[in-house]
Design an enzyme around this catalytic site. Structure first.
Site, mmCIF file in Angstrom:
data_model
loop_
_atom_site.group_PDB
_atom_site.id
_atom_site.type_symbol
_atom_site.label_atom_id
_atom_site.label_comp_id
_atom_site.label_asym_id
_atom_site.label_seq_id
_atom_site.Cartn_x
_atom_site.Cartn_y
_atom_site.Cartn_z
ATOM 1 N N TYR A 132 -15.593 -10.867 1.150
ATOM 2 C CA TYR A 132 -16.263 -9.571 0.971
ATOM 3 C C TYR A 132 -17.591 -9.735 0.231
ATOM 4 O O TYR A 132 -18.574 -9.066 0.531
ATOM 5 C CB TYR A 132 -15.381 -8.612 0.166
ATOM 6 C CG TYR A 132 -14.379 -7.855 0.998
ATOM 7 C CD1 TYR A 132 -14.783 -6.836 1.860
ATOM 8 C CD2 TYR A 132 -13.025 -8.137 0.918
ATOM 9 C CE1 TYR A 132 -13.855 -6.129 2.618
ATOM 10 C CE2 TYR A 132 -12.094 -7.438 1.670
ATOM 11 C CZ TYR A 132 -12.522 -6.438 2.514
ATOM 12 O OH TYR A 132 -11.605 -5.751 3.259
ATOM 13 N N ARG A 134 -2.847 7.522 1.604
ATOM 14 C CA ARG A 134 -3.176 8.735 2.348
ATOM 15 C C ARG A 134 -2.025 9.353 3.122
ATOM 16 O O ARG A 134 -2.134 10.491 3.549
ATOM 17 C CB ARG A 134 -4.350 8.440 3.293
ATOM 18 C CG ARG A 134 -5.658 8.255 2.528
ATOM 19 C CD ARG A 134 -6.766 7.755 3.413
ATOM 20 N NE ARG A 134 -6.518 6.372 3.778
ATOM 21 C CZ ARG A 134 -7.362 5.609 4.477
ATOM 22 N NH1 ARG A 134 -8.499 6.121 4.897
ATOM 23 N NH2 ARG A 134 -7.071 4.363 4.761
ATOM 24 N N ASP A 187 -7.673 -1.495 -6.565
ATOM 25 C CA ASP A 187 -8.058 -2.179 -5.329
ATOM 26 C C ASP A 187 -8.488 -3.597 -5.678
ATOM 27 O O ASP A 187 -8.951 -3.852 -6.788
ATOM 28 C CB ASP A 187 -9.209 -1.440 -4.634
ATOM 29 C CG ASP A 187 -9.353 -1.939 -3.203
ATOM 30 O OD1 ASP A 187 -8.629 -1.433 -2.331
ATOM 31 O OD2 ASP A 187 -10.157 -2.858 -2.955
ATOM 32 N N ARG A 232 -6.560 12.481 -5.180
ATOM 33 C CA ARG A 232 -7.837 11.856 -4.816
ATOM 34 C C ARG A 232 -8.943 12.911 -4.745
ATOM 35 O O ARG A 232 -10.072 12.667 -5.162
ATOM 36 C CB ARG A 232 -7.749 11.100 -3.497
ATOM 37 C CG ARG A 232 -8.900 10.101 -3.395
ATOM 38 C CD ARG A 232 -8.955 9.400 -2.079
ATOM 39 N NE ARG A 232 -9.353 10.309 -1.019
ATOM 40 C CZ ARG A 232 -9.626 9.965 0.224
ATOM 41 N NH1 ARG A 232 -9.520 8.719 0.578
ATOM 42 N NH2 ARG A 232 -9.984 10.847 1.106
ATOM 43 N N ARG A 255 0.840 -1.215 0.000
ATOM 44 C CA ARG A 255 0.000 0.000 0.000
ATOM 45 C C ARG A 255 0.869 1.257 0.000
ATOM 46 O O ARG A 255 0.649 2.175 0.782
ATOM 47 C CB ARG A 255 -0.938 0.033 1.215
ATOM 48 C CG ARG A 255 -1.865 -1.152 1.328
ATOM 49 C CD ARG A 255 -3.214 -0.856 0.668
ATOM 50 N NE ARG A 255 -4.205 -1.793 1.124
ATOM 51 C CZ ARG A 255 -5.139 -1.505 2.016
ATOM 52 N NH1 ARG A 255 -5.228 -0.287 2.514
ATOM 53 N NH2 ARG A 255 -5.996 -2.401 2.372
HETATM 54 O O1 CP3 Z 1 -0.131 1.215 -3.146
HETATM 55 C C1 CP3 Z 1 -0.655 0.082 -3.219
HETATM 56 O O2 CP3 Z 1 -0.336 -0.848 -2.460
HETATM 57 C C2 CP3 Z 1 -1.634 -0.224 -4.343
HETATM 58 C C3 CP3 Z 1 -2.982 -0.041 -4.091
HETATM 59 C C4 CP3 Z 1 -3.814 -0.987 -3.213
HETATM 60 C C5 CP3 Z 1 -4.954 -0.502 -2.561
HETATM 61 N N1 CP3 Z 1 -5.610 -1.558 -2.023
HETATM 62 C C6 CP3 Z 1 -5.350 0.917 -2.529
HETATM 63 C C7 CP3 Z 1 -6.293 1.368 -1.504
HETATM 64 C C8 CP3 Z 1 -3.758 -2.360 -2.989
HETATM 65 C C9 CP3 Z 1 -2.704 -3.347 -3.408
HETATM 66 C C10 CP3 Z 1 -4.919 -2.706 -2.234
HETATM 67 C C11 CP3 Z 1 -5.265 -4.086 -1.851
HETATM 68 C C12 CP3 Z 1 -6.362 -4.314 -0.898
HETATM 69 N N2 CP3 Z 1 -7.564 -3.673 -0.802
HETATM 70 C C13 CP3 Z 1 -6.362 -5.377 0.037
HETATM 71 C C14 CP3 Z 1 -5.273 -6.408 0.169
HETATM 72 C C15 CP3 Z 1 -4.090 -5.908 0.875
HETATM 73 C C16 CP3 Z 1 -4.242 -5.750 2.367
HETATM 74 O O3 CP3 Z 1 -4.073 -4.621 2.843
HETATM 75 O O4 CP3 Z 1 -4.505 -6.775 3.046
HETATM 76 C C17 CP3 Z 1 -7.578 -5.299 0.736
HETATM 77 C C18 CP3 Z 1 -8.007 -6.216 1.854
HETATM 78 C C19 CP3 Z 1 -8.342 -4.231 0.189
HETATM 79 C C20 CP3 Z 1 -9.722 -3.810 0.550
HETATM 80 C C21 CP3 Z 1 -9.763 -2.394 0.992
HETATM 81 N N3 CP3 Z 1 -9.562 -1.308 0.165
HETATM 82 C C22 CP3 Z 1 -9.996 -1.895 2.298
HETATM 83 C C23 CP3 Z 1 -10.230 -2.741 3.517
HETATM 84 C C24 CP3 Z 1 -9.949 -0.481 2.213
HETATM 85 C C25 CP3 Z 1 -10.215 0.531 3.290
HETATM 86 C C26 CP3 Z 1 -8.968 0.723 4.064
HETATM 87 C C27 CP3 Z 1 -8.928 2.048 4.789
HETATM 88 O O5 CP3 Z 1 -7.882 2.233 5.436
HETATM 89 O O6 CP3 Z 1 -9.860 2.843 4.712
HETATM 90 C C28 CP3 Z 1 -9.634 -0.135 0.886
HETATM 91 C C29 CP3 Z 1 -9.460 1.221 0.348
HETATM 92 C C30 CP3 Z 1 -8.118 1.536 -0.213
HETATM 93 N N4 CP3 Z 1 -7.462 0.769 -1.131
HETATM 94 C C31 CP3 Z 1 -7.328 2.711 0.032
HETATM 95 C C32 CP3 Z 1 -6.202 2.622 -0.788
HETATM 96 C C33 CP3 Z 1 -5.103 3.645 -0.963
HETATM 97 C C34 CP3 Z 1 -7.734 3.877 0.930
HETATM 98 C C35 CP3 Z 1 -8.702 4.696 0.129
HETATM 99 C C36 CP3 Z 1 -8.646 6.151 0.418
HETATM 100 O O7 CP3 Z 1 -9.358 6.565 1.322
HETATM 101 O O8 CP3 Z 1 -7.908 6.872 -0.284
#
Ligand code: CP3
Length: 343
Positions: free
Chosen positions: A151, A27, A73, A36, A23
């Site tokens: 999910y 943010r 994502d 964003r 990730r």
């Molecule tokens: O930079 C990177 O790693 C690439 C982008 C990436 C994102 N999500 C962006 C993201 C990757 C590889 C993911 C994978 C992902 N998404 C996983 C597997 C990896 C892990 O962490 O176990 C999972 C379980 C998700 C599902 C998901 N997406 C969740 C639970 C959330 C909310 C998390 C939060 O902190 O609010 C997201 C949203 C998300 N995906 C964000 C980002 C940058 C935050 C969105 C934002 O508010 O900008």
């Protein structure tokens, strides 16, 4: 492309051990928050190849990592299989109509048809590959069938997994039918990511730890292995990274045709090395909260470098970076990894 990183994934000798951060876009970077805001919301950002490319490249330029992970994502896959998806501030992802019966499962779009709807992901990869320096690798990814199915059935994140586990124990045929359908989509999805320019692909199994051992191998790892074998047969030159989070007790039973095993932060690296280090390159695994302190970061990086001094290692965090980490400390981590492994 990204030769050092790709060579390291295959366990070849490299001038230093490459580093990226799970990730790594997100943010904690003010530059990400600006883009964003321009996109309006998170899903719009995923759907916009130009902006998704821009945020993918930010950590390359700002923190100096060796590989770019495409910005997207894991949940865009069920979304394009026909499930309405929202990211709600403070609550995370929500599917309005979770899959709870055969009728809903049968209505999901499957196979190549679903994979073809993810054109914005392939367009993003093409743009990134065109802009990314030749010496940096581009990582594509997917969620594992089990993590996505969790999910899809629960509709959102869960602490107990009771809705999806009810299916595992009382209706395993239903669960296998859903997992097989998601697996077929993912095979096409990863193939198309590779065709669009991904140099490496990673499978995230974030909810691996929810399952007891026998159920884990039946309902998750078997599908991940099937995907890896499919991709390996077609693209042997593309390294595959598997990241099942939180299953240290099952490492003896891990096998399959892939290259890199992602070690999460709760699994001691020396233990993972003993169990899997001969068969796979290991990736990881600094506890992400160590990034709050440079001293704590240094202690861990030095220790990882010592444990993995024979190579066959890729530096990474042992799970996602947190939004309140300072950019300065993220840069410090990356620079230190590159320095210690050149010694
Ligand atoms: O930079 C990177 O790693 C690439 C982008 C990436 C994102 N999500 C962006 C993201 C990757 C590889 C993911 C994978 C992902 N998404 C996983 C597997 C990896 C892990 O962490 O176990 C999972 C379980 C998700 C599902 C998901 N997406 C969740 C639970 C959330 C909310 C998390 C939060 O902190 O609010 C997201 C949203 C998300 N995906 C964000 C980002 C940058 C935050 C969105 C934002 O508010 O900008």
């Amino acid at each position: 492309m990204g030769k050092i990183f790709v060579d390291a994934c295959f366990g070849k000798e490299t001038p230093y051990t490459p580093v990226w951060m799970m990730r790594q876009a997100g943010r904690y970077l003010p530059e990400y928050m600006e883009v964003r805001a321009e996109a309006g919301n998170f899903l719009n950002l995923c759907h916009n190849p130009k902006l998704a490319c821009e945020v993918t490249l930010q950590p390359i330029d700002i923190v100096g990592v060796d590989a770019a992970i495409m910005f997207s994502d894991i949940l865009v896959v069920p979304n394009e299989m026909g499930m309405e998806l929202d990211f709600i501030k403070g609550e995370g992802p929500i599917f309005a109509n979770p899959i709870r019966d055969e009728k809903a499962l049968d209505a999901l779009i499957g196979g190549e048809e679903a994979a073809n709807k993810l054109t914005y992901v392939y367009d993003t990869l093409k743009l990134i590959r065109a802009e990314l320096a030749d010496d940096k690798a581009l990582i594509g990814f997917t969620g594992s069938p089990w993590t996505l199915a969790t999910y899809m059935i629960e509709g959102q994140g869960t602490k107990t997994y009771n809705i999806v586990k009810k299916e595992i124990y009382s209706n395993p045929e239903f669960m296998h039918k859903l997992l097989a359908k998601v697996t077929e989509v993912i095979k096409f999805y990863l193939e198309k990511q590779i065709e669009a320019g991904a140099d490496v692909v990673q499978i995230f199994d974030s909810w691996a730890a929810a399952l007891e051992e026998s159920k884990y191998f039946e309902f998750s790892w078997s599908y991940m292995k099937e995907i890896a074998a499919h991709i390996k047969a077609k693209y042997p030159h593309i390294p595959i990274i598997m990241f099942p989070k939180g299953i240290p007790a099952y490492l003896d039973k891990i096998d399959g045709d892939f290259d890199v095993f992602g070690v999460d932060w709760a699994t001691p690296m020396a233990y993972a090395k003993e169990k899997l280090g001969d068969k796979y390159v290991l990736q990881g695994n600094m506890e992400p909260c160590r990034l709050y302190s440079q001293e704590a970061t240094k202690e861990c990086v030095e220790s990882l470098a010592e444990t993995m001094k024979d190579g066959r290692h890729i530096f990474n965090l042992g799970h996602g970076i947190l939004p309140d980490v300072s950019v300065e400390n993220a840069k410090y981590f990356v620079k230190l990894c590159q320095e210690v492994s050149k010694r």
